[in-house]
Design a protein around this motif. Sequence first.
Motif, PDB file in Angstrom:
ATOM      1  N   GLY A 159      89.126  52.369  82.740  1.00 29.05           N
ATOM      2  CA  GLY A 159      89.966  53.189  83.628  1.00 29.05           C
ATOM      3  C   GLY A 159      91.372  52.623  83.765  1.00 29.05           C
ATOM      4  N   TRP A 160      92.213  53.454  84.347  1.00 28.04           N
ATOM      5  CA  TRP A 160      93.626  53.158  84.523  1.00 28.04           C
ATOM      6  C   TRP A 160      93.836  51.871  85.332  1.00 28.04           C
ATOM      7  N   ILE A 161      93.142  51.785  86.461  1.00 23.89           N
ATOM      8  CA  ILE A 161      93.262  50.611  87.323  1.00 23.89           C
ATOM      9  C   ILE A 161      92.231  49.556  86.920  1.00 23.89           C
ATOM     10  N   GLY A 162      91.010  50.030  86.650  1.00 22.80           N
ATOM     11  CA  GLY A 162      89.899  49.135  86.334  1.00 22.80           C
ATOM     12  C   GLY A 162      90.180  48.229  85.150  1.00 22.80           C
ATOM     13  N   SER A 163      90.824  48.789  84.115  1.00 22.37           N
ATOM     14  CA  SER A 163      91.070  47.985  82.911  1.00 22.37           C
ATOM     15  C   SER A 163      92.011  46.818  83.206  1.00 22.37           C
ATOM     16  N   TYR A 164      92.949  47.063  84.121  1.00 25.20           N
ATOM     17  CA  TYR A 164      93.888  46.001  84.500  1.00 25.20           C
ATOM     18  C   TYR A 164      93.145  44.854  85.172  1.00 25.20           C
ATOM     19  N   PHE A 165      92.292  45.221  86.149  1.00 22.76           N
ATOM     20  CA  PHE A 165      91.550  44.185  86.865  1.00 22.76           C
ATOM     21  C   PHE A 165      90.525  43.495  85.962  1.00 22.76           C
ATOM     22  N   TYR A 166      90.047  44.260  84.975  1.00 23.53           N
ATOM     23  CA  TYR A 166      89.026  43.722  84.082  1.00 23.53           C
ATOM     24  C   TYR A 166      89.550  42.514  83.306  1.00 23.53           C
ATOM     25  N   THR A 167      90.870  42.526  83.041  1.00 21.45           N
ATOM     26  CA  THR A 167      91.461  41.384  82.323  1.00 21.45           C
ATOM     27  C   THR A 167      91.373  40.107  83.161  1.00 21.45           C
ATOM     28  N   PHE A 168      91.262  40.248  84.475  1.00 23.18           N
ATOM     29  CA  PHE A 168      91.083  39.069  85.348  1.00 23.18           C
ATOM     30  C   PHE A 168      89.606  38.872  85.685  1.00 23.18           C
ATOM     31  N   ASP A 169      88.750  39.606  84.983  1.00 20.72           N
ATOM     32  CA  ASP A 169      87.309  39.551  85.202  1.00 20.72           C
ATOM     33  C   ASP A 169      86.903  40.044  86.597  1.00 20.72           C
ATOM     34  N   ILE A 170      87.662  41.009  87.109  1.00 22.38           N
ATOM     35  CA  ILE A 170      87.294  41.616  88.385  1.00 22.38           C
ATOM     36  C   ILE A 170      86.733  43.006  88.099  1.00 22.38           C
ATOM     37  N   ARG A 171      85.484  43.240  88.526  1.00 18.82           N
ATOM     38  CA  ARG A 171      84.853  44.541  88.279  1.00 18.82           C
ATOM     39  C   ARG A 171      84.513  45.229  89.597  1.00 18.82           C
ATOM     40  N   PHE A 172      84.608  46.553  89.618  1.00 16.75           N
ATOM     41  CA  PHE A 172      84.307  47.311  90.833  1.00 16.75           C
ATOM     42  C   PHE A 172      83.019  48.122  90.707  1.00 16.75           C
ATOM     43  N   ILE A 173      82.757  48.605  89.499  1.00 12.53           N
ATOM     44  CA  ILE A 173      81.649  49.537  89.326  1.00 12.53           C
ATOM     45  C   ILE A 173      80.303  48.807  89.343  1.00 12.53           C
ATOM     46  N   ALA A 175      82.482  64.246  93.721  1.00 14.68           N
ATOM     47  CA  ALA A 175      83.602  64.450  92.802  1.00 14.68           C
ATOM     48  C   ALA A 175      84.612  63.313  92.933  1.00 14.68           C
ATOM     49  N   ILE A 176      84.873  62.902  94.169  1.00 14.74           N
ATOM     50  CA  ILE A 176      85.790  61.772  94.368  1.00 14.74           C
ATOM     51  C   ILE A 176      85.212  60.527  93.717  1.00 14.74           C
ATOM     52  N   GLY A 177      83.903  60.346  93.921  1.00 14.71           N
ATOM     53  CA  GLY A 177      83.232  59.198  93.314  1.00 14.71           C
ATOM     54  C   GLY A 177      83.394  59.192  91.804  1.00 14.71           C
ATOM     55  N   PHE A 178      83.250  60.366  91.228  1.00 13.23           N
ATOM     56  CA  PHE A 178      83.370  60.471  89.763  1.00 13.23           C
ATOM     57  C   PHE A 178      84.794  60.132  89.310  1.00 13.23           C
ATOM     58  N   LEU A 179      85.773  60.671  90.024  1.00 17.42           N
ATOM     59  CA  LEU A 179      87.168  60.393  89.662  1.00 17.42           C
ATOM     60  C   LEU A 179      87.482  58.903  89.812  1.00 17.42           C
ATOM     61  N   LEU A 180      86.930  58.303  90.874  1.00 15.85           N
ATOM     62  CA  LEU A 180      87.155  56.869  91.081  1.00 15.85           C
ATOM     63  C   LEU A 180      86.471  56.051  89.986  1.00 15.85           C
ATOM     64  N   LEU A 181      85.317  56.563  89.559  1.00 15.32           N
ATOM     65  CA  LEU A 181      84.588  55.897  88.479  1.00 15.32           C
ATOM     66  C   LEU A 181      85.456  55.853  87.216  1.00 15.32           C
ATOM     67  N   LEU A 182      86.129  56.974  86.968  1.00 18.83           N
ATOM     68  CA  LEU A 182      87.016  57.033  85.805  1.00 18.83           C
ATOM     69  C   LEU A 182      88.209  56.090  85.982  1.00 18.83           C
ATOM     70  N   LEU A 183      88.688  56.050  87.213  1.00 18.18           N
ATOM     71  CA  LEU A 183      89.899  55.276  87.506  1.00 18.18           C
ATOM     72  C   LEU A 183      89.620  53.773  87.528  1.00 18.18           C
ATOM     73  N   LEU A 184      88.469  53.411  88.118  1.00 14.38           N
ATOM     74  CA  LEU A 184      88.185  51.987  88.339  1.00 14.38           C
ATOM     75  C   LEU A 184      87.264  51.395  87.275  1.00 14.38           C
ATOM     76  N   GLY A 185      86.763  52.238  86.366  1.00 14.83           N
ATOM     77  CA  GLY A 185      85.849  51.758  85.324  1.00 14.83           C
ATOM     78  C   GLY A 185      86.529  50.772  84.373  1.00 14.83           C
ATOM     79  N   LYS A 186      85.695  50.200  83.513  1.00 13.06           N
ATOM     80  CA  LYS A 186      86.184  49.170  82.594  1.00 13.06           C
ATOM     81  C   LYS A 186      87.379  49.659  81.769  1.00 13.06           C
TER      82      LYS A 186
END
Lengths: 223, 286
Positions: free
Chosen positions: A73-87, A60-71
């Motif tokens: 996601g709240w955090i993920g979209s920010y990093f995506y602008t710098f071409d940094i991906r986590f997923i 469940a934590i993994g799923f929530l993080l997936l939502l948060l850090l995804g392309k």
Amino acid sequence: MDFSLIVPPLLLSFKTVGFSLILFIILGIPLSYLLSKESLPHKWLWETLVTIPLIFPPIAIGFLLLLLLGKKGWIGSYFYTFDIRFIFEFKGLVIAGFIAGLPLMVKPLQSAIEAFPKAITEAAYTSGKSKLQTFVWVILPCIKSSVIATLLIASARALGEVGITLMLGGNIVGKTDTISLAIYNAVFDGDYDLALVLCGVLIAISVVVFIGLHYFQKKQKLV
Amino acid sequence: MIELDVSKELLGSLGKMDLHVKLSIDSQSFVALSGQSGSGKTTLLRILAGLESAQGRIVVDDEVWLDEKHAIPPQKRGIGFVFQDYALFPNMSVMENLLFVKKDTTLAKHLLEMTELLELAHRSVMSLSGGQKQRVSLCRAMMNRPKLLLMDEPLSALDPSMRTKLQHEILTLHKEFETTTIMVSHDPSEIYRLSNRVMVLSQGKVIQDGDAKDVLLRTQGSQKFAFEGELLDIVKVDVIYIAIVSIGQQIVEIVLDESEANALHVGSMVSVSTKAFAPIIQHLKR
């Protein structure tokens, strides 16, 4: 035995644990210090956030993080602008290991810092030393054994991480299949021999960790 | 010169209590702070050190340490603090404990020499005896050449012979560094030997303030000497009564008549004094 099925996941796991360990040191230790402060605003909230991975199911934590850090996601979209991906990346594995191990490190370390004699820290303050200097030069060296023991436990937890890793890393063979996931994959493919060998490797590592823990806990004496 | 006017509400064993102390202390003086436990001595010391908050004003040599608007932190006050339980840095050697405060090897060596600790300089502080630890703590407190030295019952955990030795060392250090010193102490001989001013605190207020002799001497009027003690028992022997009184570490017997015996209550504090004859003083061989 085909070593190419054992060595890459093992190395990947070691690399993940290595990076998690760095995060434990540079983020976990200061976090333990902050949480040991009685005056920390919203202390209960921070403590709950750190402790959640102990109680909440990893998947469940993994799923929530997936939502948060995804392309998107709240955090993920920010990093995506710098071409940094986590997923589905190595970074995702490190984050998974770090989040799973963090409560096992922070809570005991926080207790060790809280239990440190107040008079000694006050002696450092009246000697003209700042809070940071006191923490780095007096408190940390005195609770060295606790620091090492908690780092060891947290790293061991990071090594065995599956749930969050599965969600964030995606279990891509040859890219994000850590040793624990490799066991899962081997069993899934019906290759029990490989699964057993991989388990053997993990048992060997666990024994080393246990010996280390025993040593440092024995060495740890109250000031 | 220290000007102090502070107040703080404390939660003591007897409920709420207002600590309110207003006084001035001359530079280079040695002040002993006495009083029952819970009277606010340690809190007053901690307020001076900046380890505890309080309302009011503290001015030391024209430098404001505390007023309505701000309080400077303990790090910036230039004080030395000696704790009852030593509070040495356990991860460091004797020398490192001193040098951690200030990298001044000459001063550190000088202090260790004065307190006969130079040979132990590289020992871990964890391996020292209580007396040695407190001497290290004293040296450490002097490393910053403090304006004000604060000591919270520094010798109470030590045996009598070690106390005498340390009292001597404290006095030597005080003479050499001329540091204004405030020490919490219960021991009359210690107070008499070291201090030139004694303040007695009770319920957060100063109830006595004067030189050691005036405050500590318990005789009244024409009494030659007087001791305070606890009345342990009154025993009837034929027609007389014998009171058993515990004074310091000793038990003494005092003959009473019936009316005196009836007026006293076992368990109460009593004063034992005499007027008529001169006491004999003799050297004790031990």
